[in-house]
Motif scaffolding. Structure first.
Motif, mmCIF file in Angstrom:
data_model
loop_
_atom_site.group_PDB
_atom_site.id
_atom_site.type_symbol
_atom_site.label_atom_id
_atom_site.label_comp_id
_atom_site.label_asym_id
_atom_site.label_seq_id
_atom_site.Cartn_x
_atom_site.Cartn_y
_atom_site.Cartn_z
ATOM 1 N N THR A 24 -7.419 5.650 0.555
ATOM 2 C CA THR A 24 -7.020 4.378 1.151
ATOM 3 C C THR A 24 -8.223 3.797 1.892
ATOM 4 O O THR A 24 -8.872 4.495 2.654
ATOM 5 N N GLY A 81 -3.305 0.455 -4.019
ATOM 6 C CA GLY A 81 -4.374 0.370 -3.030
ATOM 7 C C GLY A 81 -5.123 -0.941 -3.094
ATOM 8 O O GLY A 81 -6.038 -1.184 -2.301
ATOM 9 N N VAL A 94 0.624 3.873 1.602
ATOM 10 C CA VAL A 94 0.841 4.362 2.977
ATOM 11 C C VAL A 94 2.080 3.696 3.595
ATOM 12 O O VAL A 94 2.943 4.361 4.186
ATOM 13 N N ASN A 151 0.835 -1.194 0.000
ATOM 14 C CA ASN A 151 0.000 0.000 0.000
ATOM 15 C C ASN A 151 0.879 1.258 0.000
ATOM 16 O O ASN A 151 1.920 1.282 0.659
ATOM 17 N N ILE A 203 -10.691 0.467 -8.727
ATOM 18 C CA ILE A 203 -9.774 0.237 -9.837
ATOM 19 C C ILE A 203 -10.605 0.184 -11.120
ATOM 20 O O ILE A 203 -11.562 -0.586 -11.210
ATOM 21 N N VAL A 219 -10.538 2.206 -2.257
ATOM 22 C CA VAL A 219 -9.947 2.353 -3.590
ATOM 23 C C VAL A 219 -10.841 1.695 -4.642
ATOM 24 O O VAL A 219 -11.418 0.643 -4.404
ATOM 25 N N GLU A 242 -6.194 3.638 -10.466
ATOM 26 C CA GLU A 242 -6.741 3.528 -9.107
ATOM 27 C C GLU A 242 -7.189 4.891 -8.627
ATOM 28 O O GLU A 242 -6.439 5.861 -8.730
ATOM 29 N N PRO A 277 -3.284 -1.261 3.877
ATOM 30 C CA PRO A 277 -2.110 -0.955 4.692
ATOM 31 C C PRO A 277 -1.823 -2.128 5.637
ATOM 32 O O PRO A 277 -2.747 -2.763 6.151
#
Lengths: 713, 172
Positions: B46, A666, A636, A634, B51, B49, B42, A670
Motif C-alpha cells: 500500500t 491499490g 485497507v 483501497n 500496476i 502499488v 497489482e 487509503p
C-alpha cells in the motif's frame, strides 16, 4: 511468406482486405466519440462500414485509435439510434412517442419557441450544447439571433474553469510545448487513457530523457514511467502547488528576471507561500515533505519545464479555480511561460484549434450582440465567469428553471444533452420536467431525450460533413462515408432549418454549412475547397505559428499588463486575489463532524479507458470490458469494513446513496473512494448536492466530497 | 519457413483495451469472448502499488499443444508464416485444444466450434499488420517474424546499454 495473390477471394473478404476484387473501399472520416476526433479509415462495402482503422497520415492521431473509437461500428449501427423525429404523446411522464416528418417537427418546434418568446421574451428559451462541441458556433448564432443571451454548454463543468484560471493569471491560455521539454509535470492527467493518440509521443520523450513528475490521487498507467508520483488527497492540489512554490522561492530557484519585470503581486505571493512549508503541506496533501522538495527542485532546475493537466480534474473541486491558479503560477515563477519547450501561447482558431489561422468564429457567433439582452443564467452568482466566458453557467439552469428568478426559463433546446452530467442530476431532471417545452437532438434515445417533448435525430461524423482542425497545423474536411441512419441529419442542417422556421432571416445559414465555414475561414485565406483535395487531411499552409515570449513586446493581456500572482479582476470583484488554498467544502479537515459518519473522500468521474461520459456504455464491445458500476476502494479500507472484492456495497453521501459493487484496488489510496460517473442504473452524480460548487467558476466539486462505503451482503 | 509471432512489451502496456476491441471489429466479434484479452496485476505494498498489464491472444507456438491434441486435424500450421489456424469444417467442438492451450486462446461460440486469433493471416499476407498491432497506441504490441523480432530486440537492448553510459544526468 506467400504473396498477396495466394489468398482466395473468400480469405480476402474474411480478412476485410480492401481492393477492387473485394469491393471494399477505404474512405476517410473522423471518430465521433470524443473531441480528439482521430482520423479514421472506414472500410466500406456495399454502403456499410465493415471495419475501422486509424488513418496513418493523420498528423494528430498518428494512425491509432482507442478502445472507444475502435468500437465505432457498434456506435453507428446501434439499435438505439433515433431514426425519425419523434413527438411525445401524452404528458411529460409519458414514455410514448410518435414518428413525425422533419417538416412537421420544424413547424412544431418553431411554433412552441415563438409562443414562449412572445409571452415571456426570448431569454426564457435556453440553448444548450453538450457533446459533441463542433456545432457550438452555429447554436450560439441561432441563440443570439433568436434574441436569447442564454447560450450554455457542457463547458460549464469542463475545461472552461481551467482556462479561466489561466486567463485570470496570464490573460490567455497556454499549453505545454513538447519540444525538448526536460521535465513534464503531469497534474491529474492520464493521457495514456484520455488522449491515447499522444501516448507514443509522450513515451518517446521519456525514452529520450524527459523526466515525468506525476501528481494525482490515483496510481495510473503513467506512474511506472514517472520519476516520482505525488499522490495527493483529492482536492488539495493548491496546497501542494503552494508548497512547491515555497521550496522554489526559499531555495532561490525561481526566475528572478521574469518575476521582477513581468509579474504583479509577487511579494504578497511570496509572503503567503511561506505558510506552506513542505511539512505543512504534507499534513494537508498526505504527500511526504521530502517528495515535495524533490519534485520542486526537479521542476525548477530543469532547463525547460511544463505542466500538463487534465481538462478539468483540477477544477472539479469547490476550491478548484484557485487551486488551478496556484498550479499554473509555477510556470511563470520558473520562467517557463511562452517559451520553447515550456508553455506556448497560440490563440485558438476555429474550432478551439491552436493552429495560427486567422478565423472569425467570434464574429460568426455574434450575428447579433448580446448587449442589451437580460443577464445570462448564473451571471449574478458568478460574475467573473460571465465576464470572461460570455456564456451562461449552466450549473444554475435547474435553479433558475425551478425558481423562475430572476426571470423564467420555460424552454430548453438541447443538443447532445445529458442531464446526468449535472451535480445532483435528480434535481436537474425535476427542473427539465418543469419546462413548458423541451426539445433535444441526439443520436440515441437516452434518459434525457425520453423526457423531451420533441426529439430530433442527428447523425455521426461518418454520415455528414465536418471541418476538423487539430492543434498544430493539420486539418481536414470530411464527406459522408455512408448514408445517414434512418432520417437522421447533420446537426447543422437542423440548426439552419430551425432558424428558417423561426423566420430569423439569416443570410449565411440559408447558404448551408460549407458557405458558413468558408465565411469563418475567410481572413485566413484558406477555403474548404483547399481541404477537400486531401480527404485524409493536410498541413494548413496558411497557418503561421506565433513567436515565443510575446509578452516582451506586448505585455500580458491582463489589467496590469503583467502576469498576475495577485489577480486584479478577482481583487476588484471583492474576491481573494491570491491563489489561496481553502479546504474542499466537505473534507475530513473542514467538516470533521460530517467526516465522522462519512470518513472517505469520494472522487468521481475519473476516466476509464473504454468509456467517454455516457457515450459507449451501450456498446457491447466496450461495456463488456467493465460491465458493472463499481466503487473503487483501497484493500485497507475494505478490510476494516469487512468488504471483499465484488461485494455489493452501499455508497452513501449526506445527500443520498447507491448500491454498487466494490472493487478493491491499490489504485486508490487509503481513505479515498472513486467511482466513474453516469453508469446506467448507478448515477453517482445523484449523490452530490446541486449547489456543491466553486464560488468563482460555479464548477461542481465532483472530485472531492465525503462518503462512506458499507457492505450490504 | 518463417515463423510469425507477437511480441509484447509489458513496460509499454497501459491496459487501454484498444487491441481487444480492434480484434473484435476485425473479426466481427459478437457475444462470443474476444480472441484477445487484457489482464492487469497489482503488486507492491500500500502506498507504492505498481500496476502491470498484459495483452494476450494465441501465441502461435512453434510446438503447438493445441495442434497436437486436435483429434480431427482441424488445427493446422501455415507453412508460409507459421501461423496456427483452424479449418472449422473439421472441428467437432471437443474442447481438447482449450484444455491443452496454456494461454486460453481457443474460444468457443454459439455454434460449438473453436475459433481463435489467426494473427490476421489475410492482412499479414497482404503486407498489413494484425488489427491489434495496428491500433496499439503505445507500441506495446508488435508482430513480425521471429528473426526480425530478435534483431529488433538486440538493437533496443544495445541502445539502452549505450545510453546508460552516455545519457543525460538528472538535475537533482
Amino acid at each position: 511468406m506467400s504473396n498477396h495473390s495466394e489468398l482466395t477471394i473468400e480469405e480476402k473478404l474474411l480478412g476485410k482486405i480492401a481492393g477492387e476484387d473485394t469491393g471494399i473501399e477505404i474512405k476517410k472520416t473522423i471518430c465521433s466519440i470524443c473531441s480528439h476526433n482521430c482520423g479514421i479509415d472506414a472500410y466500406v462495402k456495399d454502403g456499410i462500414v465493415i471495419k475501422v482503422e486509424g488513418s496513418a497520415e493523420n498528423a494528430a492521431s498518428h494512425g491509432t485509435l482507442c478502445s472507444k473509437g475502435a468500437a465505432m461500428r457498434q456506435y453507428l449501427y446501434h439499435k438505439d439510434r433515433i431514426r425519425t423525429p419523434l413527438l411525445k404523446k401524452g404528458g411529460r411522464d409519458s414514455t410514448e412517442f410518435e414518428a413525425i416528418s422533419w417538416e412537421n417537427a420544424m413547424e412544431i418546434a418553431a411554433s412552441h419557441l415563438q409562443k414562449i418568446k412572445d409571452e415571456s421574451g426570448p431569454e426564457s428559451v435556453a440553448f444548450y450544447v453538450g457533446f459533441p462541441k463542433w456545432l457550438r458556433s452555429f447554436v450560439k448564432r441561432l441563440c443570439l439571433s433568436f434574441g436569447s443571451p442564454n447560450f450554455c454548454t457542457e463547458s460549464s463543468t469542463c475545461y472552461h474553469a481551467t482556462a479561466l484560471a489561466s486567463e485570470l493569471t496570464y490573460g490567455y491560455q497556454s499549453s505545454p510545448d513538447m519540444k525538448g521539454t526536460d521535465c513534464l509535470l503531469l497534474w491529474s492527467a492520464n493521457p495514456l487513457h484520455s488522449d491515447t493518440s499522444s501516448a507514443k509521443g509522450l513515451l518517446k520523450a521519456v525514452d529520450h530523457g524527459m523526466k515525468l513528475i506525476e501528481v494525482g490521487p490515483f496510481v495510473t498507467p503513467v506512474t511506472k514511467h514517472a520519476e516520482m508520483h505525488l499522490r495527493i488527497r483529492p482536492g488539495t492540489s493548491g496546497a501542494l502547488a503552494l508548497a512547491m512554490a515555497n521550496v522554489i522561492i526559499e531555495e532561490g530557484l525561481y526566475d528572478v528576471e521574469f518575476v521582477n519585470q513581468f509579474t504583479k503581486g509577487f511579494e504578497e505571493y511570496r509572503s503567503y507561500v511561506r505558510e506552506f512549508t513542505p511539512k505543512a503541506a504534507e499534513s494537508i496533501t498526505t504527500v511526504p515533505a521530502d517528495l515535495i522538495i524533490r519534485a520542486a527542485r526537479l521542476f525548477a532546475k530543469s532547463e525547460r519545464a511544463a505542466i500538463k493537466s487534465g481538462a478539468s480534474p483540477t477544477v472539479h473541486h469547490t476550491n478548484g479555480l484557485q487551486n488551478h491558479r496556484a498550479i499554473i503560477s509555477l510556470v511563470g515563477l520558473t520562467g517557463n511561460f511562452d517559451r520553447e519547450g515550456g508553455h506556448y501561447v497560440v490563440p485558438w482558431s476555429y474550432y478551439h484549434a491552436p493552429n495560427g489561422l486567422d478565423t472569425r468564429d467570434g464574429e460568426f457567433e455574434q450575428a447579433r450582440s448580446a448587449e442589451g439582452m437580460p443577464a445570462r443564467v448564473g451571471s449574478d452568482i458568478n460574475p467573473i465567469w460571465d465576464k470572461l466566458k460570455k456564456e451562461g453557467q449552466s450549473v444554475y439552469l435547474p435553479f433558475q428553471i425551478k425558481s423562475g428568478k430572476p426571470y423564467p426559463i420555460r424552454s430548453v433546446v438541447g443538443f447532445g444533452m445529458n442531464y446526468r452530467m449535472w451535480p445532483g442530476s435528480d434535481f436537474m431532471k425535476e427542473a427539465l420536467n418543469k419546462l413548458d417545452f423541451l426539445m433535444t437532438a441526439d443520436l440515441f434515445m437516452t434518459d434525457t431525450t425520453r423526457l423531451s417533448d420533441l426529439v430530433l435525430p442527428v447523425c455521426s461524423t461518418f454520415e455528414r460533413q465536418q471541418i476538423k482542425m487539430y492543434p498544430g497545423r493539420f486539418g481536414l474536411w470530411t464527406e459522408p462515408v455512408i448514408d445517414p441512419i434512418g432520417e437522421s441529419r447533420s446537426d447543422i442542417d437542423l440548426i439552419t432549418d430551425l432558424s428558417a422556421a423561426l423566420k430569423l432571416n439569416d443570410p449565411l445559414f440559408s447558404q448551408g454549412y460549407k458557405a458558413c465555414v468558408d465565411w469563418i475561414l475567410e481572413p485566413s485565406g484558406m477555403k474548404v475547397a483547399d481541404l477537400e483535395q486531401h480527404p485524409g487531411g493536410c498541413v494548413l499552409e496558411k497557418g503561421s505559428m506565433p513567436p515565443y515570449q510575446k509578452y516582451r513586446q506586448n505585455g500580458f493581456p491582463t489589467p496590469s499588463g503583467k502576469m498576475e500572482f495577485s489577480s486584479s479582476i478577482l481583487g476588484e470583484a471583492g474576491l481573494e486575489p491570491l491563489p489561496k488554498y481553502e479546504e474542499p467544502l466537505h473534507s475530513p479537515i473542514s467538516t470533521p463532524d460530517i467526516a465522522e459518519k462519512f470518513p472517505l473522500v469520494l472522487t468521481t468521474g475519473s476516466r476509464l479507458p473504454m468509456f467517454f461520459h455516457s457515450r459507449t456504455f451501450r456498446l457491447p464491445w466496450t461495456r463488456r470490458l467493465s460491465p458493472d458500476p463499481m466503487v473503487e476502494i483501497n484493500p485497507v479500507d475494505a478490510e476494516k469494513r469487512g468488504i471483499r472484492e465484488g461485494d455489493r456495497v452501499k455508497l452513501s453521501t449526506p445527500k443520498s446513496h447507491l448500491i454498487v459493487k466494490a472493487h478493491l484496488t491499490g489504485k486508490v489510496a487509503p481513505g479515498v473512494a472513486a467511482m466513474y460517473h453516469d453508469y446506467p442504473g448507478a448515477d453517482v452524480n445523484e449523490l452530490i448536492y446541486p449547489d456543491y460548487r466553486d464560488p468563482i467558476s460555479g464548477y461542481p466539486g465532483f472530485k472531492s466530497l465525503l462518503c462512506e462505503v458499507e457492505s450490504v451482503t | 519457413m518463417k515463423q510469425m509471432s507477437f511480441s509484447f512489451d509489458v513496460s509499454r502496456c497501459s491496459a487501454c483495451f484498444a487491441c481487444v476491441v480492434a480484434c473484435q471489429d476485425q473479426n466481427d466479434g459478437g457475444d462470443e469472448p474476444a480472441y484477445r484479452q487484457v489482464t492487469s496485476y497489482e503488486g507492491g505494498e500500500t502506498g507504492s502499488v505498481t500496476i502491470s498489464s498484459l495483452s494476450i491472444a494465441c501465441a502461435h507456438c512453434g510446438d503447438s499443444p493445441c495442434l497436437m491434441v486436435c483429434p480431427t486435424g482441424a488445427i493446422f500450421k501455415r507453412n508460409e508464416s507459421g501461423i496456427i489456424d483452424i479449418n472449422r469444417d473439421l472441428c467437432v467442438g471437443c474442447h481438447s485444444c482449450q484444455l491443452a492451450c496454456p494461454f486460453g486462446a481457443p474460444k468457443f461460440g454459439k455454434d460449438g466450434k473453436m475459433s481463435k486469433c489467426d494473427l490476421c493471416h489475410a492482412r499479414v499476407v497482404s503486407g498489413l499488420q494484425p488489427a491489434c498491432v495496428r491500433v496499439c497506441p503505445t507500441g506495446a504490441l508488435i508482430a513480425d517474424t521471429l528473426d526480425n523480432l530478435s534483431r529488433q530486440k538486440a538493437e533496443e537492448a544495445s541502445l539502452v546499454i549505450l545510453k546508460s553510459t552516455t545519457g543525460k544526468q538528472t538535475p537533482l
